[in-house]
Scaffold this motif. Structure first.
Motif, PDB file in Angstrom:
ATOM      1  N   ASP A   1      73.803  38.956 -34.556  1.00 44.71           N
ATOM      2  CA  ASP A   1      73.316  37.637 -34.184  1.00 44.71           C
ATOM      3  C   ASP A   1      73.873  36.671 -35.224  1.00 44.71           C
ATOM      4  N   VAL A   2      74.734  35.756 -34.803  1.00 40.09           N
ATOM      5  CA  VAL A   2      75.287  34.760 -35.732  1.00 40.09           C
ATOM      6  C   VAL A   2      74.330  33.579 -35.767  1.00 40.09           C
ATOM      7  N   VAL A   3      73.834  33.271 -36.960  1.00 42.61           N
ATOM      8  CA  VAL A   3      72.806  32.242 -37.133  1.00 42.61           C
ATOM      9  C   VAL A   3      73.303  31.199 -38.128  1.00 42.61           C
ATOM     10  N   GLY A   4      73.073  29.948 -37.824  1.00 42.30           N
ATOM     11  CA  GLY A   4      73.367  28.865 -38.747  1.00 42.30           C
ATOM     12  C   GLY A   4      72.168  27.946 -38.855  1.00 42.30           C
ATOM     13  N   PHE A   5      71.981  27.352 -40.032  1.00 41.93           N
ATOM     14  CA  PHE A   5      70.930  26.348 -40.158  1.00 41.93           C
ATOM     15  C   PHE A   5      71.507  25.123 -40.853  1.00 41.93           C
ATOM     16  N   ASP A   6      71.040  23.976 -40.435  1.00 41.32           N
ATOM     17  CA  ASP A   6      71.451  22.727 -41.067  1.00 41.32           C
ATOM     18  C   ASP A   6      70.664  22.583 -42.365  1.00 41.32           C
ATOM     19  N   VAL A   7      71.381  22.666 -43.505  1.00 44.11           N
ATOM     20  CA  VAL A   7      70.677  22.544 -44.780  1.00 44.11           C
ATOM     21  C   VAL A   7      70.118  21.131 -44.909  1.00 44.11           C
ATOM     22  N   ARG A   8      69.227  20.957 -45.847  1.00 45.97           N
ATOM     23  CA  ARG A   8      68.553  19.681 -46.040  1.00 45.97           C
ATOM     24  C   ARG A   8      69.545  18.514 -46.113  1.00 45.97           C
ATOM     25  N   GLY A   9      69.277  17.500 -45.309  1.00 51.84           N
ATOM     26  CA  GLY A   9      70.109  16.304 -45.339  1.00 51.84           C
ATOM     27  C   GLY A   9      71.271  16.311 -44.370  1.00 51.84           C
ATOM     28  N   THR A  10      71.444  17.412 -43.583  1.00 53.00           N
ATOM     29  CA  THR A  10      72.577  17.503 -42.670  1.00 53.00           C
ATOM     30  C   THR A  10      72.090  17.688 -41.240  1.00 53.00           C
ATOM     31  N   GLY A  11      72.962  17.386 -40.288  1.00 50.45           N
ATOM     32  CA  GLY A  11      72.688  17.661 -38.887  1.00 50.45           C
ATOM     33  C   GLY A  11      71.332  17.179 -38.442  1.00 50.45           C
TER      34      GLY A  11
END
Length: 479
Positions: A113-123
């Protein structure tokens, strides 16, 4: 060589601060359809959010919401777990990165499962955006008066940006993002995670390995940020790297008949084009910035054409940069590195060294811009630089191009030396920023490691690709 690489590091504390058990637990992620972009095909994946403490030192205090995206393993029967991916920047939206088709090989997408998260301040995670209402002064002051004017402008910009983006602005450094990453691991219900970080995303990976090394299954650090770099190396190493890239470009032009500068003295035309660009009404030399961005690919054909056109008196439009990098660097880079310049005398010495180490490109546009943007930041960095210390982590795979304008090869060597028992280095013997998808050799080495957790027995290298036109990573992160 190692003595030379490490001797000038200023802040080498030897270890990262220990992370205490906060006693805080996230709620499971509720997955729904991802927001659609009307200009793009529907995303192949699902999205959700995770709430985390604003301040990890006060887990019972206010919380913020982080955006998360997941592309499920296509072979669920043989699933190996979660692969978290971060594109870097800072400023890139890694939720989009996780759903980008074709970046990871079919074998990797089948098993993870490829997972990404927008770190604080992005996206979609508390987006940080500054409001620039005043024309900025040049960031290469020639005297004390210009330096003081630049400092005053920077202080106003930082104060205004901070006020506009509170409270997250004060809690967006990479150490906090690494804590967020473990919260996401727990929200996913995973005992361990694999990770691939590119560019500034490698600092997120390093700090996660320091804080939670026993939770790492496998980790790929592609084009690494050296968190031990003091201001001299932050500026000087990148200045050297920029000039090394320009020499690679000149050699390419000499042997490539389709280069717009083929058969000419590339260095002489470059000097002429820089002079033309100097005479245009801009805050700084945009031509240098444009060519520097072309080094990421590298896009040598475009660099040659813009140099030729400018030298001939036909300068194109200035380059545009993506994401909110210019804003978020104030909350992230300025807190991850000690880039405080006390006075004009210190600036003059630093800039002279930049020019000595990188006379062709006049230093590094990236490093100089970040350092001068941090001129107005008050107080010490929240996440101070230190040597990498990952005794609980498994073997990590480092990747770096021999010629990289943003994350110099010397930084990969320094990181490798700081953690020799936990790292293996793969050198891409070519130019550009970002290594994994460049060739069959680089892709196979990473895929094998992610699938089996086996690194090469010794440091290895992959030959350079011949195509200098194709970009290697989506979004072309700033660092």
């Amino acid at each position: 060589m190692w003595g030379t690489v490490l001797a000038s590091a200023l802040l080498l504390t030897g270890s990262a601060p220990a992370v205490a058990d906060t006693g805080w637990s996230p709620s499971p992620i509720v997955w729904t359809a991802c927001p659609e972009d009307p200009d793009s095909p529907p995303p192949d994946g699902e999205c959700g959010t995770v709430r985390v403490p604003l301040d990890w030192n006060r887990p019972g205090g206010p919380s913020i919401s982080l955006a998360v995206a997941r592309h499920r393993a296509t072979d669920s029967a043989h699933r190996l777990g979660v692969l978290l991916a971060d594109l870097g920047g800072p400023g890139s939206a890694s939720t989009e990165f996780a759903l980008t088709p074709g970046f990871f090989s079919p074998e990797v997408q089948a098993r993870f499962d490829v997972v990404g998260f927008d770190v604080r301040g992005t996206g979609r995670s508390e987006f940080i955006e500054c409001e620039n209402t005043a024309r900025p002064p040049g960031n290469e002051p020639a005297d004390r008066a210009e330096f003081d004017a630049l400092r005053q402008y920077s202080e106003q910009q930082v104060a205004g940006c901070r006020a506009r983006n509170l409270p997250v602005f004060d809690h967006a450094d990479t150490a906090a993002n690494a804590q967020d990453m473990d919260a996401i691991r727990r929200a996913l219900g995973e005992p361990r995670i694999s990770f691939l970080g590119i560019s500034y995303g490698t600092l997120l990976g390093q700090q996660y390995a320091e804080q939670h090394g026993d939770r790492v299954r496998a980790m790929v650090l592609d084009s690494s940020i050296d968190h031990s770099a003091g201001i001299e190396r932050f500026l000087g190493d990148r200045a050297t790297a920029s000039d090394e890239l320009f020499r690679q470009f000149a050699a390419w032009c000499d042997r490539t008949t389709t280069c717009a500068l083929h058969g000419q003295d590339v260095f002489a035309v470059w000097r002429k084009a820089l002079t033309v660009a100097d005479g245009l009404p801009k805050e700084h030399n945009w031509l240098r910035d444009w060519v520097f961005q072309d080094m990421y690919g590298p896009h040598w054909d475009d660099a040659a054409q813009v140099i030729a056109d400018t030298a001939a008196g036909r300068p194109p439009m200035t380059a545009q940069f993506q994401y909110n990098y210019a804003s978020i660097r104030l909350a992230v880079v300025c807190q991850d590195f000690d880039l405080r310049i006390r006075n004009f005398a210190q600036y003059s010495a630093l800039h002279a060294e930049e020019l000595r180490r990188g006379p062709l490109m006049r230093g590094s546009m990236l490093a100089h811009g970040e350092t001068m943007a941090c001129l107005g930041v008050q107080g010490p960095p929240a996440n101070p630089p230190h040597r990498l210390n990952i005794p609980r982590a498994p073997q990590l795979l480092l990747l770096n191009a021999r010629y990289d304008p943003a994350t110099p090869y010397s930084w990969a060597l320094a990181i490798h030396h700081q953690a020799p028992a936990n790292t293996t280095l793969l050198t891409y013997e070519g130019s550009g920023h970002g290594v994994y998808p460049r060739t069959a050799c680089t892709r196979a080495a990473v895929d094998r490691y992610l699938l089996t957790r086996e690194t090469p027995q010794h440091d290895v290298s992959c030959p350079a690709a011949t195509d200098t036109r194709a970009s290697t990573v989506p979004g072309a992160p700033a660092a």
